[in-house]
Design an enzyme around this catalytic site. Sequence first.
Site, PDB file in Angstrom:
ATOM      1  N   THR A   1     -18.434  18.655  13.447  1.00  0.00           N
ATOM      2  CA  THR A   1     -19.021  18.475  14.772  1.00  0.00           C
ATOM      3  C   THR A   1     -18.340  19.309  15.850  1.00  0.00           C
ATOM      4  OG1 THR A   1     -17.628  16.531  15.155  1.00  0.00           O
ATOM      5  CG2 THR A   1     -19.831  16.147  14.250  1.00  0.00           C
TER       6      THR A   1
ATOM      7  N   VAL B   1     -15.766  25.088  15.906  1.00  0.00           N
ATOM      8  CA  VAL B   1     -15.608  25.917  14.715  1.00  0.00           C
ATOM      9  C   VAL B   1     -16.486  25.385  13.589  1.00  0.00           C
ATOM     10  CG1 VAL B   1     -13.988  26.781  12.980  1.00  0.00           C
ATOM     11  CG2 VAL B   1     -13.307  26.674  15.382  1.00  0.00           C
TER      12      VAL B   1
ATOM     13  N   SER C   1     -18.276   9.663  14.305  1.00  0.00           N
ATOM     14  CA  SER C   1     -19.523  10.321  13.894  1.00  0.00           C
ATOM     15  C   SER C   1     -20.011   9.861  12.533  1.00  0.00           C
ATOM     16  CB  SER C   1     -19.326  11.837  13.873  1.00  0.00           C
ATOM     17  OG  SER C   1     -18.973  12.324  15.158  1.00  0.00           O
TER      18      SER C   1
ATOM     19  N   CYS D   1      -6.367  33.339  15.520  1.00  0.00           N
ATOM     20  CA  CYS D   1      -7.486  34.197  15.929  1.00  0.00           C
ATOM     21  C   CYS D   1      -7.034  35.418  16.731  1.00  0.00           C
ATOM     22  CB  CYS D   1      -8.499  33.381  16.732  1.00  0.00           C
ATOM     23  SG  CYS D   1      -7.808  32.446  18.109  1.00  0.00           S
TER      24      CYS D   1
ATOM     25  N   ARG E   1      -5.106  32.972  29.010  1.00  0.00           N
ATOM     26  CA  ARG E   1      -6.495  32.542  28.926  1.00  0.00           C
ATOM     27  C   ARG E   1      -7.275  33.182  30.070  1.00  0.00           C
ATOM     28  NH1 ARG E   1      -8.153  30.505  24.446  1.00  0.00           N
ATOM     29  NH2 ARG E   1      -6.785  28.682  24.496  1.00  0.00           N
TER      30      ARG E   1
ATOM     31  N   HIS F   1     -11.240  37.980  21.949  1.00  0.00           N
ATOM     32  CA  HIS F   1      -9.825  38.088  22.304  1.00  0.00           C
ATOM     33  C   HIS F   1      -9.454  39.576  22.369  1.00  0.00           C
ATOM     34  CE1 HIS F   1      -9.541  33.888  22.037  1.00  0.00           C
ATOM     35  NE2 HIS F   1      -8.823  33.738  20.953  1.00  0.00           N
TER      36      HIS F   1
ATOM     37  N   THR G   1     -14.264  33.517  17.367  1.00  0.00           N
ATOM     38  CA  THR G   1     -14.838  32.439  16.568  1.00  0.00           C
ATOM     39  C   THR G   1     -15.555  32.961  15.322  1.00  0.00           C
ATOM     40  OG1 THR G   1     -16.977  32.317  17.733  1.00  0.00           O
ATOM     41  CG2 THR G   1     -15.143  31.023  18.625  1.00  0.00           C
TER      42      THR G   1
END
Length: 364
Positions: free
Chosen positions: A16, A19, A44, A161, A249, A256, A342
Amino acid sequence: MVAIKNKIPVGILGATGMVGQRFITLLKDHPWFQVVGLAASSRSAGKSYKDAVQGKWRMQEDIPASISEIQVRSVDDISWFKNNVAMVFSAVDMQKDELIKLEEDYAKAEIPVVSNNSAHRWTKDVPMLIPEINPEHMQLIEVQRKRLGTKKGFIAVKPNCSIQAYVPALAAWKEFEPYELVVSTYQAISGAGKTFADWPQMVENIIPYISGEEEKSEREPLRILGEFDSQKGEISLREGLKITCQCIRVPVLNGHTATVFVKFRKPVTKEELIRALNEFSGMPQEAELPSAPARFIKYMNDDDRPQVKLDVEYENGMGITIGRLREDTVYDYKFVGLAHNTLRGAAGGALLCAEALVEKGYIY
């Protein structure tokens, strides 16, 4: 490339989250894998997937029809996954010690785990993979299986990442022996699992701190670029490589960017460095894996590239773009790198790892 007659049934842990959602969009039409199981927290569990993510779906495309009615299970329901899947992708948001135990419990149940999480990145017998760079690290799996007492089960992880934007360049330049780097990463908000709708404080803002990122950015490349020692059954860290990094950030949704200053032990020209980038490839390209970019790294000659808006989707978000390579007055050279955080940096990178593990016979 291996021939897959019947699709491999897989599960997604943490389905959920952002990612997990990205895993779902990447796997919906995958030629090798079919999603048959989804797991999340107890909040969930028992709901259909579409109900579990109602108001929380962050992808631009709709929930795939083949996924929307699947019942979400608790991540603790290992017995169901043992009977129904051949492997799981892990994107669970849990405390580190809890996650270490959970992923090992799945592996001990003979379920291979390909994890997007950081919990096992420094477990000595867990390979941390960028398949173009260090596929030989998969040999650690046999060491790990002996420790866990498994025949099929194991854990493999992908790295942080942000390092995807500059570590591929270091791999391409291995023969010239890069040994000292100063890196700054400018990281998208999706790396924190956010969009601008649920993080309005990031609009027109920069936050000069991301918890844990600088340590990961400085240390993980040493393991990625290290060598497998078959006698010791472990990875020796890349000797003589020093990296210092700060991570910021920035108000970007996906992508990135890294600015890098680098010193080399061997003399090298700009032309040689660019040629090495453009020619670099690895096992995923040779095997023509389904998620592999045809061209892993692309050097961009324009002074104002790479740009997030123009270049983050290069090779469907699985390629790396690099530009502005030039001599420096203090270091030897400096450059700018960009990676989709991602895709290549998270779910897509883990998916490519799984494909490589299938290709090498570790998942079947």
